[in-house]
Design a protein around this motif. Structure first.
Motif, PDB file in Angstrom:
ATOM      1  N   THR A  49       0.829  -1.206   0.000  1.00 17.63           N
ATOM      2  CA  THR A  49       0.000   0.000   0.000  1.00 17.63           C
ATOM      3  C   THR A  49       0.861   1.253   0.000  1.00 17.63           C
ATOM      4  OG1 THR A  49      -1.797  -1.135   1.166  1.00 17.63           O
ATOM      5  CG2 THR A  49      -1.753   1.271   1.301  1.00 17.63           C
ATOM      6  N   ARG A  95       2.501   1.695  -3.463  1.00 19.78           N
ATOM      7  CA  ARG A  95       1.556   2.188  -4.462  1.00 19.78           C
ATOM      8  C   ARG A  95       1.265   3.673  -4.270  1.00 19.78           C
ATOM      9  NH1 ARG A  95      -2.815  -2.860  -4.942  1.00 19.78           N
ATOM     10  NH2 ARG A  95      -1.356  -4.305  -5.943  1.00 19.78           N
ATOM     11  N   ALA A 111       5.154  -2.845  -4.930  1.00 20.59           N
ATOM     12  CA  ALA A 111       3.840  -2.273  -5.236  1.00 20.59           C
ATOM     13  C   ALA A 111       2.931  -3.266  -5.940  1.00 20.59           C
ATOM     14  CB  ALA A 111       4.008  -1.015  -6.095  1.00 20.59           C
ATOM     15  N   GLU A 129      -9.282  -5.991  -3.394  1.00 19.50           N
ATOM     16  CA  GLU A 129      -8.264  -4.942  -3.422  1.00 19.50           C
ATOM     17  C   GLU A 129      -8.876  -3.647  -3.943  1.00 19.50           C
ATOM     18  OE1 GLU A 129      -4.489  -5.591  -5.118  1.00 19.50           O
ATOM     19  OE2 GLU A 129      -4.421  -7.702  -4.583  1.00 19.50           O
ATOM     20  N   ILE A 139      -6.005   0.691  -7.851  1.00 18.38           N
ATOM     21  CA  ILE A 139      -4.680   1.291  -7.706  1.00 18.38           C
ATOM     22  C   ILE A 139      -4.736   2.730  -8.206  1.00 18.38           C
ATOM     23  CG2 ILE A 139      -2.263   1.126  -8.410  1.00 18.38           C
ATOM     24  CD1 ILE A 139      -2.724  -1.905  -8.704  1.00 18.38           C
TER      25      ILE A 139
END
Length: 215
Positions: free
Chosen positions: A67, A70, A119, A139, A142
């Motif tokens: 996390t 990213r 990432a 998830e 992104i």
């Protein structure tokens, strides 16, 4: 740094955050493979038992690092876009933003290969020191992809590109910059001199923008 106060009791101002920082440093040094809860605990100066009070195992710690990585990737993209000079022409401004976001994406991968790998790592259930989860976790999207998709949608609205199939356009553009990043970090392009590497990057970005215009 943690302090021992008798027996097995450990005290730390913010042990969870300290463990995350140690894990991020491990990922920066060697990618997701280096992220091990026991090693993060050792670096912080606490026992593995103390670390397990904050993380169920390596998988949870690695997901936290992912996390963070990213977030750093998306921040790199936004910084690159902020440095791009503005333009009175909305279409040109939109093209420049798409290219700049992609440039920030690839730049992060080249400058921070360990975090870049982290990432997109996939923690495996049942790996060492991690119990298998009861059910898969969904998830969140992104943010790096969201930024790129939104920039391409702005490009389409500006009239510089046809409406196309926008979700597919975003995925195609992401595939181009992600694939290039992997080639530069771990693939046969990793040994390119800086000047040739930059030329490959700029050519790829030009293809992404021209491809989006053509749809």
């Amino acid at each position: 740094m943690a302090a021992i106060s008798g027996g097995n009791t450990y005290h730390h101002g913010d042990l969870r955050n300290a463990l995350i920082c140690a894990a991020v440093a491990l990922a920066t040094e060697g990618g997701p493979e280096r992220v091990v809860l026991r090693e993060a605990a050792r670096r912080v100066g606490v026992s593995p038992t103390a670390a397990y009070r904050h993380f169920d195992g390596r998988g949870e710690l690695l997901r936290t690092v992912r996390t963070h990585a990213r977030r750093e990737l998306a921040d790199s993209m936004e910084r690159a876009a902020a440095r791009e000079p503005g333009a009175d022409d909305p279409a040109l401004a939109a093209e420049r933003r798409v290219a700049a976001l992609c440039r920030g994406y690839v730049g992060f991968a080249v400058e921070q290969p360990g975090l870049y790998r982290a990432a997109f790592c996939v923690p495996r259930p049942g790996a060492t020191d991690e119990p298998a989860p009861e059910r898969p976790q969904a998830e969140p999207e992104i943010r790096a992809f969201t930024l790129l998709r939104e920039a391409l949608e702005t490009l389409a609205r500006s009239g510089a590109a046809g409406p196309g199939t926008r979700p597919a356009t975003g995925a195609a553009a992401w595939s181009a910059v992600h694939g290039l990043s992997l080639l530069l970090v771990d693939g046969p392009l990793r040994r390119l001199p800086v000047q040739r590497r930059n030329a490959v990057v700029e050519t790829t970005l030009a293809m992404v923008v021209s491809g989006a215009r053509a749809l």
